[in-house]
Write a protein that holds these residues in place. Structure first.
Motif, mmCIF file in Angstrom:
data_model
loop_
_atom_site.group_PDB
_atom_site.id
_atom_site.type_symbol
_atom_site.label_atom_id
_atom_site.label_comp_id
_atom_site.label_asym_id
_atom_site.label_seq_id
_atom_site.Cartn_x
_atom_site.Cartn_y
_atom_site.Cartn_z
ATOM 1 N N UNK A 45 88.054 56.339 41.995
ATOM 2 C CA UNK A 45 87.063 56.679 43.019
ATOM 3 C C UNK A 45 87.390 56.018 44.352
ATOM 4 N N UNK A 46 86.894 56.602 45.428
ATOM 5 C CA UNK A 46 87.013 55.972 46.737
ATOM 6 C C UNK A 46 86.358 54.594 46.705
ATOM 7 N N UNK A 47 87.043 53.604 47.261
ATOM 8 C CA UNK A 47 86.484 52.262 47.298
ATOM 9 C C UNK A 47 86.625 51.481 46.014
ATOM 10 N N UNK A 48 87.251 52.060 44.996
ATOM 11 C CA UNK A 48 87.380 51.356 43.717
ATOM 12 C C UNK A 48 88.423 50.244 43.799
ATOM 13 N N UNK A 62 93.540 42.043 39.023
ATOM 14 C CA UNK A 62 93.505 41.244 37.795
ATOM 15 C C UNK A 62 92.210 41.455 37.018
ATOM 16 N N UNK A 63 91.285 42.245 37.533
ATOM 17 C CA UNK A 63 90.006 42.508 36.868
ATOM 18 C C UNK A 63 90.236 43.326 35.594
ATOM 19 N N UNK A 64 89.593 42.953 34.490
ATOM 20 C CA UNK A 64 89.783 43.692 33.227
ATOM 21 C C UNK A 64 89.436 45.170 33.306
ATOM 22 N N UNK A 65 88.717 45.602 34.333
ATOM 23 C CA UNK A 65 88.388 47.031 34.450
ATOM 24 C C UNK A 65 89.652 47.890 34.597
ATOM 25 N N UNK A 66 90.763 47.247 34.984
ATOM 26 C CA UNK A 66 92.013 47.979 35.145
ATOM 27 C C UNK A 66 92.910 47.896 33.908
ATOM 28 N N UNK A 67 92.399 47.383 32.815
ATOM 29 C CA UNK A 67 93.225 47.212 31.610
ATOM 30 C C UNK A 67 93.832 48.547 31.189
ATOM 31 N N UNK A 87 98.859 36.590 35.475
ATOM 32 C CA UNK A 87 98.527 36.833 34.064
ATOM 33 C C UNK A 87 97.517 37.964 33.929
ATOM 34 N N UNK A 88 96.550 38.021 34.853
ATOM 35 C CA UNK A 88 95.549 39.073 34.799
ATOM 36 C C UNK A 88 96.139 40.444 35.079
ATOM 37 N N UNK A 89 96.994 40.546 36.097
ATOM 38 C CA UNK A 89 97.627 41.830 36.403
ATOM 39 C C UNK A 89 98.521 42.253 35.245
ATOM 40 N N UNK A 90 99.279 41.310 34.688
ATOM 41 C CA UNK A 90 100.148 41.629 33.563
ATOM 42 C C UNK A 90 99.346 42.184 32.391
ATOM 43 N N UNK A 91 98.183 41.608 32.124
ATOM 44 C CA UNK A 91 97.369 42.072 30.989
ATOM 45 C C UNK A 91 96.789 43.462 31.227
ATOM 46 N N UNK A 92 96.806 43.919 32.493
ATOM 47 C CA UNK A 92 96.257 45.236 32.814
ATOM 48 C C UNK A 92 97.317 46.335 32.875
#
Length: 333
Positions: A131-134, A142-147, A181-186
């Motif tokens: 979405x726009x602005x997501x 690194x947010x888990x929403x991008x896993x 580490x967060x980006x890698x996990x996603x």
């Protein structure tokens, strides 16, 4: 004398030194700078000989030493600018035309290299699945929403090392490790390929977003096979939470040997002029570094953004530490 394009390797025969010429070692492919060379020669009568040195430029300059025929180097990333400077094969250029045209943050603090164009390290996002602005910040990646939704090329690549160095400058080592580490996990898959390959993966449904340089959009739109990939995504300009959008550069520097110093300085000054800035940026789908020079119609269509104000010298200095952190978390593993 007509401009001469030389495809040369590390052990190739040195270019002849003739009157009123400039010899350039370039990381950038000759066809991408030929329009500039033609314009400069037409204006000044000075011939420009370009040797395309894809690998081993530092080693070549060191081996040639004071006998090097090279006057200038043209590079495609702040990492390579930093490597050439660190090798001790450049000289400072104190020139008002250059310092007036190029902002402080986009040139070496000792005036040993100067940016010519910039490109933003952005997010390519699927037109329907994002979405726009997501995507608003680099920290957000690194947010888990991008896993399972992120694709990227190797993080040991110069472009991602520079981005990590900028993150390090903003946040320090501990937060940078956590971010890596967060980006890698996603990640949706192991890093591989180049920036355009990541857009292909988005088009194929393997991931929803990827990191990339802005100019690849222009390159893909001009390629019959890749146009469909490009049309499946849009460019989003994330920022650092306490800064702007990360930018990298193409740049130039004068060698320590510079047998044709006066003519080389004329070329450097020409390259920061309005017309050369327009030609160079438009040819490569990049942004001019000089204020007041318009972007190409295509580049302008991608939207506006606020560049991060970190000095590229600081980013360059932090590259070794950033690479160490990337390898410490085994990002590509």
């Amino acid at each position: 004398m007509r401009p001469l394009i030389l495809a040369s390797l590390l052990g190739a025969t040195a270019m002849p030194a003739l009157a009123q010429e400039v010899n350039v070692y370039s990381h950038r492919q000759p066809e991408l700078i030929q329009p500039l060379i033609d314009a400069f020669t037409a204006e000044t009568g000075i011939a420009v000989n370009v040797a395309f040195v894809d690998k081993g430029m530092v080693e070549r300059l060191q081996a040639e030493g004071a006998r090097s025929p090279a006057d200038l180097v043209l590079t495609v990333d702040v990492a390579r600018l930093g490597e050439v400077k660190d090798a001790g094969v450049l000289q400072a250029v104190e020139d008002e035309t250059l310092t007036d045209a190029i902002p402080d943050a986009l040139r070496d603090d000792e005036n040993q290299w100067f940016a010519l164009t910039t490109r933003a390290r952005i997010v390519y996002a699927h037109n329907d699945r994002v979405a726009d602005g997501e995507v608003t910040t680099y920290e957000d990646l690194a947010d888990p929403k991008w896993q399972g939704r992120i694709c990227t090329r190797s993080f040991t690549n110069d472009y991602n090392v520079a981005l990590t160095a900028a993150f390090l400058a903003h946040h320090g080592e501990e937060e940078t490790v956590a971010w890596l580490e967060g980006v890698k996990s996603n990640l949706a898959k192991r890093p591989e390929g180049g920036d355009r390959d990541q857009v292909k993966s988005i088009w194929a449904g393997e991931c929803d977003i990827s990191l990339g340089n802005t100019y690849y959009m222009g390159a893909m739109l001009k390629d019959a096979e890749q146009q469909e990939w490009a049309e499946s995504v849009r460019i989003m300009f994330p920022t650092f939470e306490d800064g702007g959008t990360h930018v990298n550069v193409s740049g130039m520097a004068m060698t320590a040997s510079a047998p044709n110093r006066d003519a080389a300085l004329q070329l450097m000054e020409f390259l920061v002029g309005d017309e050369a800035q327009r030609i160079y940026a438009e040819t490569n789908n990049e942004f001019p570094v000089k204020d007041g020079v318009d972007r190409s119609e295509l580049v302008a269509s991608w939207g506006d953004f606020t560049p991060d104000d970190l000095s590229l010298t600081e980013i360059s200095d932090l590259r070794p530490q950033a690479l160490d952190l990337i390898e410490r978390v085994n990002f590509d593993g």
